[in-house]
Each structure stands twice: as C-alpha cells, then as structure tokens.
Design a protein around this motif. Structure first.
Motif, PDB file in Angstrom:
ATOM      1  N   ASP A  33       0.846  -1.212   0.000  1.00 54.85           N
ATOM      2  CA  ASP A  33       0.000   0.000   0.000  1.00 54.85           C
ATOM      3  C   ASP A  33       0.877   1.256   0.000  1.00 54.85           C
ATOM      4  O   ASP A  33       0.614   2.217  -0.728  1.00 54.85           O
ATOM      5  CB  ASP A  33      -0.909   0.014   1.233  1.00 54.85           C
ATOM      6  CG  ASP A  33      -2.073  -0.952   1.087  1.00 54.85           C
ATOM      7  OD1 ASP A  33      -2.292  -1.453  -0.041  1.00 54.85           O
ATOM      8  OD2 ASP A  33      -2.756  -1.207   2.098  1.00 54.85           O
ATOM      9  N   ALA A  34       1.915   1.227   0.802  1.00 57.89           N
ATOM     10  CA  ALA A  34       2.806   2.381   0.885  1.00 57.89           C
ATOM     11  C   ALA A  34       3.548   2.577  -0.440  1.00 57.89           C
ATOM     12  O   ALA A  34       3.704   3.700  -0.927  1.00 57.89           O
ATOM     13  CB  ALA A  34       3.795   2.198   2.033  1.00 57.89           C
ATOM     14  N   ALA A  37       1.255   4.049  -3.024  1.00 59.83           N
ATOM     15  CA  ALA A  37       1.021   5.472  -2.777  1.00 59.83           C
ATOM     16  C   ALA A  37       2.205   6.295  -3.291  1.00 59.83           C
ATOM     17  O   ALA A  37       2.016   7.327  -3.954  1.00 59.83           O
ATOM     18  CB  ALA A  37       0.810   5.724  -1.290  1.00 59.83           C
ATOM     19  N   ARG A  38       3.399   5.825  -3.007  1.00 59.76           N
ATOM     20  CA  ARG A  38       4.574   6.563  -3.499  1.00 59.76           C
ATOM     21  C   ARG A  38       4.605   6.580  -5.021  1.00 59.76           C
ATOM     22  O   ARG A  38       4.890   7.605  -5.644  1.00 59.76           O
ATOM     23  CB  ARG A  38       5.866   5.937  -2.945  1.00 59.76           C
ATOM     24  CG  ARG A  38       6.042   6.122  -1.443  1.00 59.76           C
ATOM     25  CD  ARG A  38       7.464   5.796  -0.988  1.00 59.76           C
ATOM     26  NE  ARG A  38       7.811   4.397  -1.172  1.00 59.76           N
ATOM     27  CZ  ARG A  38       7.607   3.426  -0.270  1.00 59.76           C
ATOM     28  NH1 ARG A  38       7.051   3.723   0.893  1.00 59.76           N
ATOM     29  NH2 ARG A  38       7.968   2.181  -0.512  1.00 59.76           N
ATOM     30  N   LEU A  41       2.190   9.063  -6.453  1.00 60.66           N
ATOM     31  CA  LEU A  41       2.691  10.438  -6.301  1.00 60.66           C
ATOM     32  C   LEU A  41       3.795  10.736  -7.316  1.00 60.66           C
ATOM     33  O   LEU A  41       3.849  11.836  -7.880  1.00 60.66           O
ATOM     34  CB  LEU A  41       3.206  10.657  -4.877  1.00 60.66           C
ATOM     35  CG  LEU A  41       2.136  10.614  -3.781  1.00 60.66           C
ATOM     36  CD1 LEU A  41       2.791  10.559  -2.400  1.00 60.66           C
ATOM     37  CD2 LEU A  41       1.209  11.826  -3.885  1.00 60.66           C
ATOM     38  N   ILE A  42       4.660   9.756  -7.543  1.00 59.45           N
ATOM     39  CA  ILE A  42       5.751   9.949  -8.512  1.00 59.45           C
ATOM     40  C   ILE A  42       5.181  10.133  -9.923  1.00 59.45           C
ATOM     41  O   ILE A  42       5.556  11.056 -10.649  1.00 59.45           O
ATOM     42  CB  ILE A  42       6.722   8.741  -8.466  1.00 59.45           C
ATOM     43  CG1 ILE A  42       7.486   8.732  -7.133  1.00 59.45           C
ATOM     44  CG2 ILE A  42       7.682   8.764  -9.655  1.00 59.45           C
ATOM     45  CD1 ILE A  42       8.179   7.411  -6.816  1.00 59.45           C
TER      46      ILE A  42
ATOM     47  N   GLU B 387      -7.459   5.691   6.742  1.00 58.16           N
ATOM     48  CA  GLU B 387      -6.267   4.872   6.595  1.00 58.16           C
ATOM     49  C   GLU B 387      -5.535   5.251   5.297  1.00 58.16           C
ATOM     50  O   GLU B 387      -4.313   5.434   5.282  1.00 58.16           O
ATOM     51  CB  GLU B 387      -6.661   3.399   6.587  1.00 58.16           C
ATOM     52  CG  GLU B 387      -5.464   2.489   6.685  1.00 58.16           C
ATOM     53  CD  GLU B 387      -5.817   1.023   6.433  1.00 58.16           C
ATOM     54  OE1 GLU B 387      -7.014   0.679   6.419  1.00 58.16           O
ATOM     55  OE2 GLU B 387      -4.872   0.244   6.241  1.00 58.16           O
ATOM     56  N   ILE B 391      -1.789   6.757   4.544  1.00 59.36           N
ATOM     57  CA  ILE B 391      -0.826   6.083   3.658  1.00 59.36           C
ATOM     58  C   ILE B 391      -0.217   7.084   2.676  1.00 59.36           C
ATOM     59  O   ILE B 391       0.998   7.132   2.479  1.00 59.36           O
ATOM     60  CB  ILE B 391      -1.507   4.907   2.907  1.00 59.36           C
ATOM     61  CG1 ILE B 391      -1.812   3.771   3.891  1.00 59.36           C
ATOM     62  CG2 ILE B 391      -0.628   4.405   1.761  1.00 59.36           C
ATOM     63  CD1 ILE B 391      -2.696   2.669   3.320  1.00 59.36           C
ATOM     64  N   PHE B 392      -1.072   7.910   2.086  1.00 62.13           N
ATOM     65  CA  PHE B 392      -0.551   8.914   1.137  1.00 62.13           C
ATOM     66  C   PHE B 392       0.299   9.961   1.857  1.00 62.13           C
ATOM     67  O   PHE B 392       1.328  10.390   1.353  1.00 62.13           O
ATOM     68  CB  PHE B 392      -1.697   9.591   0.377  1.00 62.13           C
ATOM     69  CG  PHE B 392      -2.128   8.823  -0.834  1.00 62.13           C
ATOM     70  CD1 PHE B 392      -1.280   8.712  -1.941  1.00 62.13           C
ATOM     71  CD2 PHE B 392      -3.362   8.201  -0.894  1.00 62.13           C
ATOM     72  CE1 PHE B 392      -1.663   7.991  -3.062  1.00 62.13           C
ATOM     73  CE2 PHE B 392      -3.753   7.477  -2.019  1.00 62.13           C
ATOM     74  CZ  PHE B 392      -2.903   7.370  -3.101  1.00 62.13           C
ATOM     75  N   ALA B 395       3.547   8.537   2.457  1.00 66.53           N
ATOM     76  CA  ALA B 395       4.264   8.384   1.179  1.00 66.53           C
ATOM     77  C   ALA B 395       4.897   9.721   0.778  1.00 66.53           C
ATOM     78  O   ALA B 395       6.044   9.771   0.325  1.00 66.53           O
ATOM     79  CB  ALA B 395       3.308   7.900   0.091  1.00 66.53           C
ATOM     80  N   VAL B 396       4.155  10.800   0.971  1.00 62.68           N
ATOM     81  CA  VAL B 396       4.694  12.131   0.671  1.00 62.68           C
ATOM     82  C   VAL B 396       5.925  12.406   1.536  1.00 62.68           C
ATOM     83  O   VAL B 396       6.967  12.846   1.039  1.00 62.68           O
ATOM     84  CB  VAL B 396       3.632  13.232   0.905  1.00 62.68           C
ATOM     85  CG1 VAL B 396       4.272  14.617   0.900  1.00 62.68           C
ATOM     86  CG2 VAL B 396       2.526  13.150  -0.146  1.00 62.68           C
ATOM     87  N   LEU B 399       8.942  10.335   0.416  1.00 64.98           N
ATOM     88  CA  LEU B 399       9.541  10.851  -0.826  1.00 64.98           C
ATOM     89  C   LEU B 399      10.233  12.197  -0.591  1.00 64.98           C
ATOM     90  O   LEU B 399      11.289  12.468  -1.162  1.00 64.98           O
ATOM     91  CB  LEU B 399       8.467  11.004  -1.905  1.00 64.98           C
ATOM     92  CG  LEU B 399       7.916   9.689  -2.493  1.00 64.98           C
ATOM     93  CD1 LEU B 399       6.690   9.977  -3.358  1.00 64.98           C
ATOM     94  CD2 LEU B 399       8.980   8.962  -3.308  1.00 64.98           C
ATOM     95  N   LEU B 409       4.321  19.108  -1.593  1.00 58.06           N
ATOM     96  CA  LEU B 409       3.110  18.417  -1.135  1.00 58.06           C
ATOM     97  C   LEU B 409       3.032  18.345   0.390  1.00 58.06           C
ATOM     98  O   LEU B 409       1.963  18.096   0.942  1.00 58.06           O
ATOM     99  CB  LEU B 409       3.074  16.988  -1.708  1.00 58.06           C
ATOM    100  CG  LEU B 409       2.941  16.860  -3.233  1.00 58.06           C
ATOM    101  CD1 LEU B 409       3.191  15.420  -3.663  1.00 58.06           C
ATOM    102  CD2 LEU B 409       1.550  17.305  -3.686  1.00 58.06           C
TER     103      LEU B 409
END
Lengths: 62, 544
Positions: A33-34, A37-38, A41-42, B387, B391-392, B395-396, B399, B409
């Motif tokens: 899931d992680a 998500a990355r 975004l990329i 949830e 997660i997002f 993720a931000v 990154l 972001l």
C-alpha cells in the motif's frame, strides 16, 4: 476528456505489467500500500497536468 | 446576577465602572456598539475611533485573557495595524523567523526559507504572545481616548439581548449593578467562536469539526534552540502524533502536541504530564519552566451570511479555522479593515448601507472560504482522517526526504496571506493592459520602498475613508472628487524604482490606480480616465 492519453500507449504491455507485479513481490499488504502510494505520487508529478490528473481520477472510478 | 469569568485574565485593563448610561431613563444611542473586547473587537474600535465614529465596546470580562494563544501575526495585519498606529511595538517585541524545518520520525526531511520578498516595511511573520498583541492595541486605544476620540470600553458589560428595530439595534446589557439598555445604529459582534450574539439571532454556523486535539505548552528555557519553526510528523519521542516548536519573546517556546481525539483533558493538563511530554521532546536534561498550557480542539466553520440587517459579525464569531496556517486572528483583523471604512461612509450618509454591507459579506466570505480551504487541507495532512489518507501522507513524507519534487506536497500549514477580492461587486474590470497580476482589481496593495518611506504609509486613510488616486508615470488632475468624496492624489515615477515598476506597472508604461481606504485596488487604467468617477461610485456600492 482531452488532456489524458487514453489510447494504447505501451509498446510492451506485458513487460510493463510484469514490472509492476514484480515490484510488489515479497511485500506485506502494508508495504505494498505504501509503495503504491509513493508510485502514484511519482507518476502524478511526472504527468504534471492538473486537468489530466482530474480526468485520470474520474476514469479510475470505472 | 453573578459574573463568572470564562477565562483567567493576564491583565485587568478595563475594570467595571458604572456608566452614566445606566441611570438614564431612556437608552443612549451610539453609532456603533461592538460586542467583545478581544483583538478583533479592539482593532475595529480603534479603526472606527480614528475615523471619528462613536464606538462603544462591551466586554463581559475586564481585560485581556491569559495565554499565548494566537501566536503568529502575518504581514498584512501588521500593515493594517501600522496604519492604526500600533504595529511598531509589536514588531519590536516580536520574534521574526524565516527558517522552517520539517521532521519525520528521526530525520529532518527538509528545510525551507520563507525568503520574504524585499522592499516591504513588515516581515512575513512575527511570533508574539497574544496578550502583548492585545496590549499594544489597547495602549493605542487609551492614547486616542486621551486625545478625545469618541471610543469607550466597558468591562463586565455582558450583552444579554439584541433586537434589530429596523432603524437601530436595541441592546440589553447586564452589569454587576444590574441591566440597562443602549441603542446602536450598527452592532458588530466580535464575540468569538462561541458568539452569544450569533446564538441570540439563531444564525447558521456550519462546517467541519476535526476529531483531534492538541496540547499547548509554553515553556521558558535558556536553551539554544534557533529562531525557527520546527514541525515533526510522528516524532520519535512518542510525545504526540505531530508536534510544532515555535520561538516567542521572553525566552518562551511554544510547543503544540497532537494528542488525539480521545485524550483525557484533565489528565493531560496535569503539570507532571505536561512536563513529561515536554521533557521527552526537548531532552530530559534541559531545564525549563512551564509558563502556560492548554488543550484545544478545532473546527472549520463559517456563517452563511456575515450580517443581517444592522447586526454584523467579524473574526471568529463569523468564521473559525483550524490553527494551521495562522489564519484566525490574522483574518479577523482583515475583516475589521474591510468593515471600518464601509461603516464610516454609511454612517456619514455618503454610501448606501445595504450594497456596501453586502460587499462586506461577499469579500470576507471569499476570504473565509480561502482560509477554511487552506486550513482544512493542512489539517487533513497533519491529522489524516482515514487509513488511505495516512498512507498517502506518509508516502509524501518518505519521498520528500529524498526528492525535492515531493516537498511542495508536505503541508504543515500554508501561512496566512491576504486574499484578493476577485469578483467583488466593488471592483471595476481591469483596464491596465500588461499590468501585474498581483495588483489586479481586488488585490491588497503590495508595499514598495519610496525614498526612505514606504508606499503603504501613503495609501489608505486611517482617519477617514478616503480613496486614493495613485498615478505612476501618468498625468492626472490635481484634485479629484466625485459622489461627495474627495480623493487623495499621489504621483510617482517608476524611473529608478524597479520594485514599483514590477509590482504596479508590469509591461505597462504608466498606470492610474483607484485605491480603497483599506488599500485594496478598486480599478486601474493605463492613463487618466473619466471612468474613475463611475469606478469610485461602484467601489462605494453605488451602481457604476
């Protein structure tokens, strides 16, 4: 619709799909899931166009 | 009738005194009655008092509340308060900061510099405990009172009823000596997020409540933390889900800990528990004094309409935001800036009441929506509601530690900037070809240095409601008056002043601006245009 390319655009679809599935191998659900998500975004940054992203979001609703 | 204070005072600045109004057989009429003596009510009182409008402030307490509370003050409110004569002590005392650092768990993921634009009298932000901010406004109020400005402040005067009678508002006030009544031509409720006036009128206040809470601790220490804003997501100390560290004057640091919705308030506020959290964060061996602590929850809400008849709402009474971005007190001061000149013109009979009050609603609702949108987004990032949102968010952050593209972001609060009143009924369509976007009609005028002073010191009018004609490399008449208003005329040249050129001319050779008393652009042209009279009419609510 206009900004988003929805025509066939992958030269080797099986290869690319395989890359995606392969990338998830050995990952737990949480890690996957992680990772997803990355990845989103990329790719979103690569697309860079707000309109195209809006169209993609609409398209993803199926 | 007993008076229970709802909060502790830092300074008892206007103790109850019986007013002669209380013994008169008929209610005394005041041009404007302001309910609430917080920073917004007092800023409005100051602005109206300077303009010669008779003002009465009614506050159910007798001074300034305790606690650092709204700690960050932005450039625009400082510019406004400078016009009212009280920003200098704030900047002298306040802490100016430009560097922000963002951490995730153990790591600093990046650092930013607000890099304030050159050529402004005021910094992008100062940090200052709210009681100091309020005291500076109040000192100016007292100075004006001593000079004979018609401005009264009455402590322990609680408004218990408000009735719009059509041509005035009847206000019932409770005091330690019992009730009395006053009349107001206009009543402005600046009585905060739980506005009693709003409840009395049964007016809507809707939006989103966030299921989280934060513990604030103000600690005094001689530690060597730099003057920066530090924001942690998932701090390693485990002392909260997120935390924010900010420097204030007097060697005091403000720490905000996110402690979740289910937190036990009484338990969390026990001194030993607050101290434990603080020690986890700053280190067990760092000595500190606990100055103040509090718990807050937050919501993003606004009224559907900011005025009804002769009753007007400003500040938190009209709109409430989460604290991320410092958009509460800062936007409240912009409400009063928008309202004061309009009330002055209405009370003078120069402008029609309803169109101008409607424009207050339109412009400040536009501002409130922008603030609510920004602070809601920051809140969703800092305290993810689902949830997948978490997660997002993570993720931000992951990154952003490695890749610059992800840093925009990261949202730990988008700091308050004034809004442009695009689409306002008071604007005349832009007629300056090649003019900068940032000074289009509706925009707040950006500052520019002018031979040892600043442009904003010359624009606007604290002691009246005067519009200005600003001519830059353009011919304009010596004097200009229309609709019973004499405008100020300022002539400047952009030759040798690149900032003036860049901010006001852009690609144009010359420009004429019509600027409102609150320093927002009403109209602009490439040269003198007879349409200025119609534009002025439109800007005061008369059909252009």
């Amino acid at each position: 619709m206009g900004m988003l390319n929805t025509t066939r655009n992958l030269a080797a679809p099986d290869d690319v799909y395989d890359m995606l599935i392969h990338a998830h191998e050995g990952k737990t659900k949480e890690e996957s899931d992680a990772f997803n998500a990355r990845l989103i975004l990329i790719l979103m940054n690569h697309v860079g166009d707000r309109e195209a992203i809006a169209e993609a979001l609409a398209l993803a609703e199926v | 009738m007993s008076f229970q204070d709802r909060y502790t005072l830092a300074y008892k600045t206007y103790p109850y005194e019986k007013s002669p109004d209380q013994d008169l057989p008929a209610p005394v009429r005041h041009p404007v009655v302001i309910v609430g003596g917080g920073p917004i009510g007092m800023a409005l009182a100051l602005d109206l008092g300077l303009k010669g409008v008779g003002v009465l402030v009614l506050d159910d307490h007798e001074g300034i509340g305790m606690g650092s509370r709204a700690v960050c003050y932005a450039k625009r409110p400082l510019e406004i308060l400078d016009r009212l004569g009280c920003a200098a002590p704030m900047v002298d005392k306040g802490v100016v900061w430009n560097i922000g650092k963002v951490f995730h768990k153990d790591d600093q993921i990046y650092e930013f510099n607000l890099l304030p634009e050159e050529g402004h009298k005021f910094p992008a932000f100062i940090n200052l405990q709210q009681p100091y901010f309020e005291m500076d406004i109040l000192n100016r109020v007292h100075e004006l009172q001593a000079g004979g400005v018609p401005l009264q402040v009455r402590g322990k005067n609680r408004v218990d009823a408000v009735e719009d009678k059509g041509d005035h508002v009847l206000v019932t006030v409770m005091t330690p000596d019992g009730p009395y009544q006053v009349e107001a031509e206009y009543l402005v409720a600046c009585d905060g997020a739980n506005s009693a006036v709003r409840a009395m009128l049964g007016m809507d206040f809707t939006g989103e409540v966030f299921k989280d809470s934060f513990l604030i601790a103000d600690v005094r220490m001689k530690a060597d933390f730099p003057t920066e804003r530090w924001f942690w997501f998932d701090p390693p100390s485990g002392s909260g889900d997120s935390q924010l560290l900010h420097k204030q004057p007097d060697d005091v640091w403000r720490i905000d800990f996110q402690i979740g919705w289910g937190a036990d308030r009484a338990e969390e506020l026990k001194e030993e528990n607050v101290r434990r959290r603080v020690a986890q964060m700053i280190g067990e061996d760092v000595e500190f004094d606990l100055v103040w602590s509090s718990i807050y929850t937050f919501q993003c809400k606004r009224m559907t309409e900011f005025h009804r008849g002769r009753v007007i709402f400003a500040g938190d009474a009209a709109h409430q935001v989460s604290p991320f971005g410092a958009r509460g007190a800062n936007s409240g001061v912009q409400d009063t800036d928008n309202l004061a000149w309009k009330l002055k013109l209405i009370l003078d009979g120069t402008a029609p009441a309803e169109p101008l009050l409607k424009s207050y609603d339109a412009e400040r609702i536009h501002g409130a929506d922008e603030n609510i949108r920004n602070s809601t987004r920051a809140t969703d990032f800092i305290t993810p509601k689902s949830e997948v949102s978490k997660i997002f968010r993570d993720a931000v952050l992951a990154l952003a530690a490695k890749h610059d593209f992800a840093r925009p972001l990261v949202n730990s609060g988008r700091l308050s900037v004034p809004c442009t009143y695009d689409g306002s009924p008071l604007n005349t369509p832009d007629a300056l070809k090649g003019g900068p976007d940032r000074t289009r009609p509706g925009s707040p005028c950006p500052d520019v240095p002018l031979d040892g002073s600043y442009l904003l010191e010359r624009l606007g009018d604290a002691r009246g409601a005067r519009f200005q004609i600003l001519a830059i490399d353009a011919e304009v008449p010596e004097r200009f008056a229309a609709h019973g208003l004499e405008c100020g005329v300022i002539r400047l040249s952009a030759a040798g002043n690149e900032m003036l050129r860049e901010r006001y001319l852009g690609a144009a050779k010359g420009a004429v601006y019509l600027i409102r008393p609150d320093q927002h652009v009403a109209a602009r042209w490439a040269g003198w245009d007879e349409a200025a009279a119609a534009a002025l009419g439109r800007a005061i609510g008369k059909e252009g």
